[in-house]
Motif scaffolding. Structure first.
Motif, PDB file in Angstrom:
ATOM      1  N   GLU A   3       0.830  -1.188   0.000  1.00 20.50           N
ATOM      2  CA  GLU A   3       0.000   0.000   0.000  1.00 20.50           C
ATOM      3  C   GLU A   3       0.868   1.243   0.000  1.00 20.50           C
ATOM      4  OE1 GLU A   3      -2.962   1.847   3.161  1.00 20.50           O
ATOM      5  OE2 GLU A   3      -3.744   0.021   2.244  1.00 20.50           O
ATOM      6  N   GLU A   4       0.476   2.229  -0.776  1.00 23.88           N
ATOM      7  CA  GLU A   4       1.230   3.468  -0.910  1.00 23.88           C
ATOM      8  C   GLU A   4       0.414   4.598  -0.295  1.00 23.88           C
ATOM      9  OE1 GLU A   4       2.807   6.273  -4.574  1.00 23.88           O
ATOM     10  OE2 GLU A   4       2.204   4.226  -4.974  1.00 23.88           O
ATOM     11  N   THR A   5       1.090   5.562   0.316  1.00 26.44           N
ATOM     12  CA  THR A   5       0.428   6.721   0.892  1.00 26.44           C
ATOM     13  C   THR A   5       0.650   7.913  -0.023  1.00 26.44           C
ATOM     14  OG1 THR A   5       0.843   5.884   3.116  1.00 26.44           O
ATOM     15  CG2 THR A   5       0.281   8.208   2.920  1.00 26.44           C
ATOM     16  N   LYS A   6      -0.429   8.629  -0.320  1.00 29.48           N
ATOM     17  CA  LYS A   6      -0.354   9.798  -1.190  1.00 29.48           C
ATOM     18  C   LYS A   6      -0.969  10.993  -0.487  1.00 29.48           C
ATOM     19  CE  LYS A   6      -0.405   7.404  -5.586  1.00 29.48           C
ATOM     20  NZ  LYS A   6      -0.726   7.562  -6.978  1.00 29.48           N
ATOM     21  N   ILE A   7      -0.483  12.170  -0.830  1.00 30.16           N
ATOM     22  CA  ILE A   7      -1.030  13.403  -0.286  1.00 30.16           C
ATOM     23  C   ILE A   7      -2.064  13.939  -1.269  1.00 30.16           C
ATOM     24  CG2 ILE A   7      -0.507  15.789   0.346  1.00 30.16           C
ATOM     25  CD1 ILE A   7       2.263  14.841   1.199  1.00 30.16           C
ATOM     26  N   LYS A   8      -3.223  14.328  -0.746  1.00 29.43           N
ATOM     27  CA  LYS A   8      -4.255  14.906  -1.609  1.00 29.43           C
ATOM     28  C   LYS A   8      -3.767  16.259  -2.103  1.00 29.43           C
ATOM     29  CE  LYS A   8      -8.535  12.953   0.090  1.00 29.43           C
ATOM     30  NZ  LYS A   8      -9.836  13.235   0.683  1.00 29.43           N
ATOM     31  N   GLU A   9      -3.924  16.476  -3.384  1.00 29.72           N
ATOM     32  CA  GLU A   9      -3.548  17.752  -3.975  1.00 29.72           C
ATOM     33  C   GLU A   9      -4.726  18.297  -4.769  1.00 29.72           C
ATOM     34  OE1 GLU A   9       0.242  17.892  -5.993  1.00 29.72           O
ATOM     35  OE2 GLU A   9       0.846  16.059  -4.989  1.00 29.72           O
ATOM     36  N   TYR A 114      -3.604   2.478  -2.450  1.00 26.10           N
ATOM     37  CA  TYR A 114      -3.016   3.574  -1.677  1.00 26.10           C
ATOM     38  C   TYR A 114      -4.078   4.265  -0.846  1.00 26.10           C
ATOM     39  CZ  TYR A 114      -4.617   6.178  -5.803  1.00 26.10           C
ATOM     40  OH  TYR A 114      -5.341   6.670  -6.826  1.00 26.10           O
ATOM     41  N   THR A 115      -3.628   5.024   0.122  1.00 23.65           N
ATOM     42  CA  THR A 115      -4.520   5.821   0.958  1.00 23.65           C
ATOM     43  C   THR A 115      -4.080   7.268   0.868  1.00 23.65           C
ATOM     44  OG1 THR A 115      -3.141   5.449   2.894  1.00 23.65           O
ATOM     45  CG2 THR A 115      -5.002   3.976   2.603  1.00 23.65           C
ATOM     46  N   PHE A 116      -5.044   8.171   1.058  1.00 28.03           N
ATOM     47  CA  PHE A 116      -4.731   9.591   1.032  1.00 28.03           C
ATOM     48  C   PHE A 116      -4.566  10.108   2.454  1.00 28.03           C
ATOM     49  CE2 PHE A 116      -6.905   9.551  -3.165  1.00 28.03           C
ATOM     50  CZ  PHE A 116      -5.888  10.144  -3.907  1.00 28.03           C
ATOM     51  N   ASN A 118      -4.064  13.976   4.536  1.00 28.99           N
ATOM     52  CA  ASN A 118      -4.142  15.436   4.354  1.00 28.99           C
ATOM     53  C   ASN A 118      -2.806  16.046   4.745  1.00 28.99           C
ATOM     54  OD1 ASN A 118      -6.815  15.420   3.492  1.00 28.99           O
ATOM     55  ND2 ASN A 118      -7.561  15.400   5.598  1.00 28.99           N
ATOM     56  N   ASN A 119      -2.390  17.051   3.980  1.00 31.44           N
ATOM     57  CA  ASN A 119      -1.094  17.681   4.295  1.00 31.44           C
ATOM     58  C   ASN A 119      -1.250  18.746   5.335  1.00 31.44           C
ATOM     59  OD1 ASN A 119      -2.614  19.149   2.476  1.00 31.44           O
ATOM     60  ND2 ASN A 119      -0.890  19.813   1.255  1.00 31.44           N
TER      61      ASN A 119
END
Length: 119
Positions: A3-9, A114-116, A118-119
């Motif tokens: 699983e990959e973690t991504k930042i919402k943009e 992946y999961t998002f 928040n930054n």
């Protein structure tokens, strides 16, 4: 698959225009220039807005349905004690634009690797 973690943009018009350019290159073999892609984007938005205002509901297969709905007014405590009803105020009904995603779009996000955050 890990699983990959991504930042919402926030996706901007510039990003969408670039994506349109890339897809036209992949589909028709000739990549549109920035001006053509911008015209396509602006034309799509203008026609979508016009269709919503004319018909009240627009369904885009594979994406979802935009619809003008009426949101009923709310009953609010009257803290100032003014008016006919000393205990309650009522807000007006208002028109809103709602979006209901299509089942195809909704199902496509199930099981993403992946999961998002928040930054």
């Amino acid at each position: 698959m890990a699983e990959e973690t991504k930042i919402k943009e926030r996706v901007t018009k510039k990003i969408i225009v670039g994506t349109i350019q890339n897809y036209t290159g992949a589909v028709v073999g000739k990549r549109w220039n920035k001006e053509d892609a911008t015209v396509a984007y602006d034309s799509f938005l203008a026609s979508l807005k016009g269709l919503i205002l004319t018909y009240g509901e627009v369904s885009l297969p594979g994406i979802g349905t935009f619809e003008i709905k009426i949101r009923k007014g709310k009953k609010i405590p009257n803290n100032f004690g003014l008016g006919d009803d000393k205990d309650w105020c009522y807000s007006k009904d208002k028109q809103i634009l709602s979006f209901d995603p299509s089942p195809t779009l909704s199902e496509s996000i199930i099981g993403l690797p992946y999961t998002f955050v928040n930054n």
